[in-house]
Design an enzyme around this catalytic site. Sequence first.
Site, mmCIF file in Angstrom:
data_model
loop_
_atom_site.group_PDB
_atom_site.id
_atom_site.type_symbol
_atom_site.label_atom_id
_atom_site.label_comp_id
_atom_site.label_asym_id
_atom_site.label_seq_id
_atom_site.Cartn_x
_atom_site.Cartn_y
_atom_site.Cartn_z
ATOM 1 N N LYS A 58 0.934 -1.548 0.135
ATOM 2 C CA LYS A 58 0.074 0.184 -0.055
ATOM 3 C C LYS A 58 0.779 1.183 0.011
ATOM 4 C CE LYS A 58 -2.276 -2.810 -0.502
ATOM 5 N NZ LYS A 58 -2.381 -4.054 -0.504
ATOM 6 N N GLY A 122 9.549 -22.147 15.896
ATOM 7 C CA GLY A 122 8.676 -22.730 16.777
ATOM 8 C C GLY A 122 8.306 -23.865 16.368
ATOM 9 N N GLY A 188 0.036 -14.437 -13.155
ATOM 10 C CA GLY A 188 -1.077 -14.388 -12.246
ATOM 11 C C GLY A 188 -1.611 -12.785 -11.964
ATOM 12 N N ILE A 192 -2.444 -9.743 -5.767
ATOM 13 C CA ILE A 192 -1.237 -9.335 -5.653
ATOM 14 C C ILE A 192 -0.520 -9.203 -6.992
ATOM 15 C CG2 ILE A 192 1.321 -10.004 -4.813
ATOM 16 C CD1 ILE A 192 -0.107 -11.611 -2.601
ATOM 17 N N GLU A 211 -2.443 -14.594 -17.105
ATOM 18 C CA GLU A 211 -3.065 -15.270 -16.224
ATOM 19 C C GLU A 211 -3.721 -16.733 -16.881
ATOM 20 O OE1 GLU A 211 -4.571 -14.968 -13.002
ATOM 21 O OE2 GLU A 211 -5.765 -16.982 -13.855
ATOM 22 N N ALA A 275 3.215 -14.158 -9.419
ATOM 23 C CA ALA A 275 2.272 -13.837 -8.319
ATOM 24 C C ALA A 275 1.031 -14.870 -8.568
ATOM 25 C CB ALA A 275 1.627 -12.440 -8.350
ATOM 26 N N ARG A 278 -0.293 -18.130 -2.824
ATOM 27 C CA ARG A 278 0.378 -18.338 -1.686
ATOM 28 C C ARG A 278 0.067 -19.739 -1.015
ATOM 29 N NH1 ARG A 278 3.241 -14.186 0.389
ATOM 30 N NH2 ARG A 278 3.152 -14.770 2.386
ATOM 31 N N HIS A 450 -23.959 14.674 1.535
ATOM 32 C CA HIS A 450 -23.938 15.023 0.076
ATOM 33 C C HIS A 450 -22.887 16.225 0.119
ATOM 34 C CE1 HIS A 450 -24.797 16.317 -3.964
ATOM 35 N NE2 HIS A 450 -24.630 17.352 -3.397
HETATM 36 P P1 FAD Z 1 2.019 -14.009 8.344
HETATM 37 O O1 FAD Z 1 1.515 -12.722 8.161
HETATM 38 O O2 FAD Z 1 2.305 -14.802 7.274
HETATM 39 O O3 FAD Z 1 2.719 -14.065 9.426
HETATM 40 C C1 FAD Z 1 3.173 -15.420 9.877
HETATM 41 C C2 FAD Z 1 4.506 -15.197 10.818
HETATM 42 O O4 FAD Z 1 4.778 -16.462 11.282
HETATM 43 C C3 FAD Z 1 5.741 -14.867 9.680
HETATM 44 O O5 FAD Z 1 6.311 -13.780 10.336
HETATM 45 C C4 FAD Z 1 6.617 -15.964 9.781
HETATM 46 O O6 FAD Z 1 8.055 -15.747 9.672
HETATM 47 C C5 FAD Z 1 6.454 -16.644 10.951
HETATM 48 N N1 FAD Z 1 6.629 -18.272 11.139
HETATM 49 C C6 FAD Z 1 5.868 -19.038 10.172
HETATM 50 N N2 FAD Z 1 6.615 -20.437 10.543
HETATM 51 C C7 FAD Z 1 7.160 -20.096 12.015
HETATM 52 C C8 FAD Z 1 7.575 -20.959 12.820
HETATM 53 N N3 FAD Z 1 7.570 -22.554 12.693
HETATM 54 N N4 FAD Z 1 8.117 -20.734 13.874
HETATM 55 C C9 FAD Z 1 8.235 -19.069 14.225
HETATM 56 N N5 FAD Z 1 7.759 -18.388 13.188
HETATM 57 C C10 FAD Z 1 7.108 -18.726 12.064
HETATM 58 N N6 FAD Z 1 -4.091 -9.004 3.042
HETATM 59 C C11 FAD Z 1 -5.066 -8.076 3.425
HETATM 60 O O7 FAD Z 1 -6.066 -8.227 4.057
HETATM 61 N N7 FAD Z 1 -4.816 -6.764 2.710
HETATM 62 C C12 FAD Z 1 -3.903 -6.678 2.021
HETATM 63 O O8 FAD Z 1 -3.944 -5.317 1.388
HETATM 64 C C13 FAD Z 1 -3.048 -7.440 1.556
HETATM 65 N N8 FAD Z 1 -2.033 -7.244 0.583
HETATM 66 C C14 FAD Z 1 -1.005 -7.856 0.594
HETATM 67 C C15 FAD Z 1 0.055 -7.901 -0.276
HETATM 68 C C16 FAD Z 1 0.993 -8.838 -0.611
HETATM 69 C C17 FAD Z 1 2.207 -8.558 -1.352
HETATM 70 C C18 FAD Z 1 0.740 -9.849 0.323
HETATM 71 C C19 FAD Z 1 2.010 -10.938 0.029
HETATM 72 C C20 FAD Z 1 -0.096 -10.271 1.113
HETATM 73 C C21 FAD Z 1 -0.883 -9.423 1.208
HETATM 74 N N9 FAD Z 1 -2.157 -9.824 2.133
HETATM 75 C C22 FAD Z 1 -3.238 -8.653 2.461
HETATM 76 C C23 FAD Z 1 -2.296 -10.981 2.813
HETATM 77 C C24 FAD Z 1 -1.704 -10.724 4.137
HETATM 78 O O9 FAD Z 1 -0.530 -10.256 4.325
HETATM 79 C C25 FAD Z 1 -1.895 -12.256 4.697
HETATM 80 O O10 FAD Z 1 -3.375 -12.647 4.724
HETATM 81 C C26 FAD Z 1 -1.681 -12.139 6.503
HETATM 82 O O11 FAD Z 1 -0.158 -11.517 6.556
HETATM 83 C C27 FAD Z 1 -1.730 -13.239 6.998
HETATM 84 O O12 FAD Z 1 -1.303 -13.277 8.183
HETATM 85 P P2 FAD Z 1 -0.808 -14.388 9.207
HETATM 86 O O13 FAD Z 1 -0.695 -13.893 10.531
HETATM 87 O O14 FAD Z 1 -1.780 -15.368 9.122
HETATM 88 O O15 FAD Z 1 0.475 -14.703 8.744
HETATM 89 P P1 AMP Z 2 -4.435 -14.809 -6.019
HETATM 90 O O1 AMP Z 2 -4.704 -15.913 -5.469
HETATM 91 O O2 AMP Z 2 -5.441 -13.502 -6.035
HETATM 92 O O3 AMP Z 2 -3.041 -14.131 -5.500
HETATM 93 O O4 AMP Z 2 -4.039 -14.977 -7.713
HETATM 94 C C1 AMP Z 2 -3.147 -15.820 -8.230
HETATM 95 C C2 AMP Z 2 -3.725 -15.961 -9.665
HETATM 96 O O5 AMP Z 2 -2.695 -16.390 -10.200
HETATM 97 C C3 AMP Z 2 -4.797 -16.438 -9.960
HETATM 98 O O6 AMP Z 2 -5.678 -15.896 -10.894
HETATM 99 C C4 AMP Z 2 -4.505 -17.706 -10.666
HETATM 100 O O7 AMP Z 2 -5.251 -18.056 -11.679
HETATM 101 C C5 AMP Z 2 -3.186 -17.386 -11.476
HETATM 102 N N1 AMP Z 2 -2.213 -18.431 -11.651
HETATM 103 C C6 AMP Z 2 -2.041 -19.679 -10.783
HETATM 104 N N2 AMP Z 2 -1.285 -20.252 -11.672
HETATM 105 C C7 AMP Z 2 -0.678 -19.628 -12.725
HETATM 106 C C8 AMP Z 2 0.112 -19.972 -13.653
HETATM 107 N N3 AMP Z 2 1.102 -21.134 -13.939
HETATM 108 N N4 AMP Z 2 0.100 -19.006 -14.951
HETATM 109 C C9 AMP Z 2 -0.599 -18.161 -14.735
HETATM 110 N N5 AMP Z 2 -1.284 -17.623 -13.922
HETATM 111 C C10 AMP Z 2 -1.465 -18.638 -12.746
#
Ligand code: FAD
Ligand code: AMP
Length: 473
Positions: A58, A122, A188, A192, A211, A275, A278, A450
């Site tokens: 962001k 952990g 993708g 993201i 895509e 992208a 995940r 408004h």
């Molecule tokens: P995470 O944030 O992934 O945190 C998990 C933590 O656990 C990490 O620090 C990791 O290192 C640690 N960890 C993992 N395994 C272990 C272990 N065994 N021992 C110790 N530590 C460990 N979501 C939104 O809602 N809005 C957005 O705008 C948005 N934008 C995004 C943009 C990008 C580029 C990306 C990649 C993601 C985005 N997301 C967004 C998704 C969002 O980041 C995730 O849904 C969110 O971070 C998940 O939170 P979490 O706490 O489950 O895991």
């Molecule tokens: P999101 O789950 O919103 O991060 O989106 C991931 C996107 O990547 C989805 O729209 C998928 O259809 C697309 N995708 C997954 N695998 C492939 C691939 N091998 N080539 C092109 N697009 C993909």
Amino acid sequence: MANSYDVIVIGAGPAGYVAAIRASQLGMSVACIDEFRRKGSEPALGGTCLNVGCIPSKALLDSSEQYHKVTDELAGHGINVSGVDLDVSKMIARKDKVVADLTGGIQQLFKANKIEWLQGHGKLLSDRRVEFSPHKGKKQTLEAGSVILATGSKPIEIGAAPTDGERVLTSDGALEMTEVPKRLGVIGAGVIGLEMGSVWNRLGSKVVLLEAQEEFLAPVDHQVSRDAKRQFEKQGLDIRLNCRVTETRQGKTVSVHYEDKDGSQNIQVDKLIVAVGRRPNTEELAHEDVDLLTDERGFVHVNDHCETNIPGVYAVGDVVRGPMLAHKGSEEGVMVAERIAGKPGHVNYEAIPWVIYTDPEIAWVGRTEKQLKNAGTPFRSGTFGFAANGRARAMDKTAGMVKILSHAETDRVLGVHICGSQASELIAECVVAMEFAASAEDLARTIHAHPTLSESVHEAALAVDKRAIHKAN
Ligand code: FAD
Ligand code: AMP
């Protein structure tokens, strides 16, 4: 460091750190283990969201929007700017500072709540014990009344495009580029991919998104995704659907080979972002003697209350089913902490807002028209475009619309879909409406200031009953 806690949380992302804070507020002793190190060295709280996800993306979306405003929009307001200079390294440094300030803020919150931050890995052992392997020092075994797994997720890698951190990047790398690539490929066109593609497109890259699916943004209401695609293409994003990347070859540039309906194709790009989604972080999460149930895609299996198959062990956030969204994980964290404390915690999975922070933004909550049709639910639909909204006109932000779906018999709001400026903020009202089981009529009878963009929500609610004021029904 103690060796016994009421609660041990593994993972300090928005699911884990929020669970830890709520558990502490409820009087429990809490340790939170996290292994994340910013740029490979400095331990930092906040997980993916704060370090390499929501916040840095962001920050860059905002910076690139400012640049785009200066180069492409201000002249229309009669503001002529010349000599515009782009310093991408400074933009990245600003993003890094935003991240550092926020992760430092979590550290302060941990201190204030007396939560022990354990830096390292952990691993769940039997009988609610946890093996802690610190970044520095010896392994230790800790005991807990309850364990919360909140280990999050990481980028999916595909064999056809192995990342190297140089030219072929995950989203982590896409947030660190210090030069604008002339040609940028993105595999993708999901949330993201579109956000990263938008950042670099605004800064001057020629962006091609490949895509695999035939449908653009399949989870989004079709009317909204069609509208959004048109807007993105107007901005210069080249979105190619139905493309399966088969191979990438690297030299001075990256050669991306893919198949589409016309056969084998190839593009040359300077950088490629992968992208494609995940996957949950479950490797090395549980000792082999611990029978922690995961599903076929590796997500930890949980029930509606985020209980795993092991009594006293919970899992929340990206590591379990459901949308990979920070706020979904946080709410699960709060629910679990409250249930451990004997309170009636609950998450309403029917009212989770989704947002894509492109321009226009896309935001939605509840059901799409397609889902309602497939379920045989009778519904009515009301739409209202921002082109007829006074504030949107004044802001030059006329793209997009609001669409409200309500039950044909009860009028209860079943879904709201917004494509437009500040959709991320507008959706909040609609989430509240759904939480309170509002009808479209309730929204229609609510006074909206408004001139505001929120009047389009009001008009869409009126349009459900074919009585919108500023459009022919
Ligand atoms: P995470 O944030 O992934 O945190 C998990 C933590 O656990 C990490 O620090 C990791 O290192 C640690 N960890 C993992 N395994 C272990 C272990 N065994 N021992 C110790 N530590 C460990 N979501 C939104 O809602 N809005 C957005 O705008 C948005 N934008 C995004 C943009 C990008 C580029 C990306 C990649 C993601 C985005 N997301 C967004 C998704 C969002 O980041 C995730 O849904 C969110 O971070 C998940 O939170 P979490 O706490 O489950 O895991
Ligand atoms: P999101 O789950 O919103 O991060 O989106 C991931 C996107 O990547 C989805 O729209 C998928 O259809 C697309 N995708 C997954 N695998 C492939 C691939 N091998 N080539 C092109 N697009 C993909």
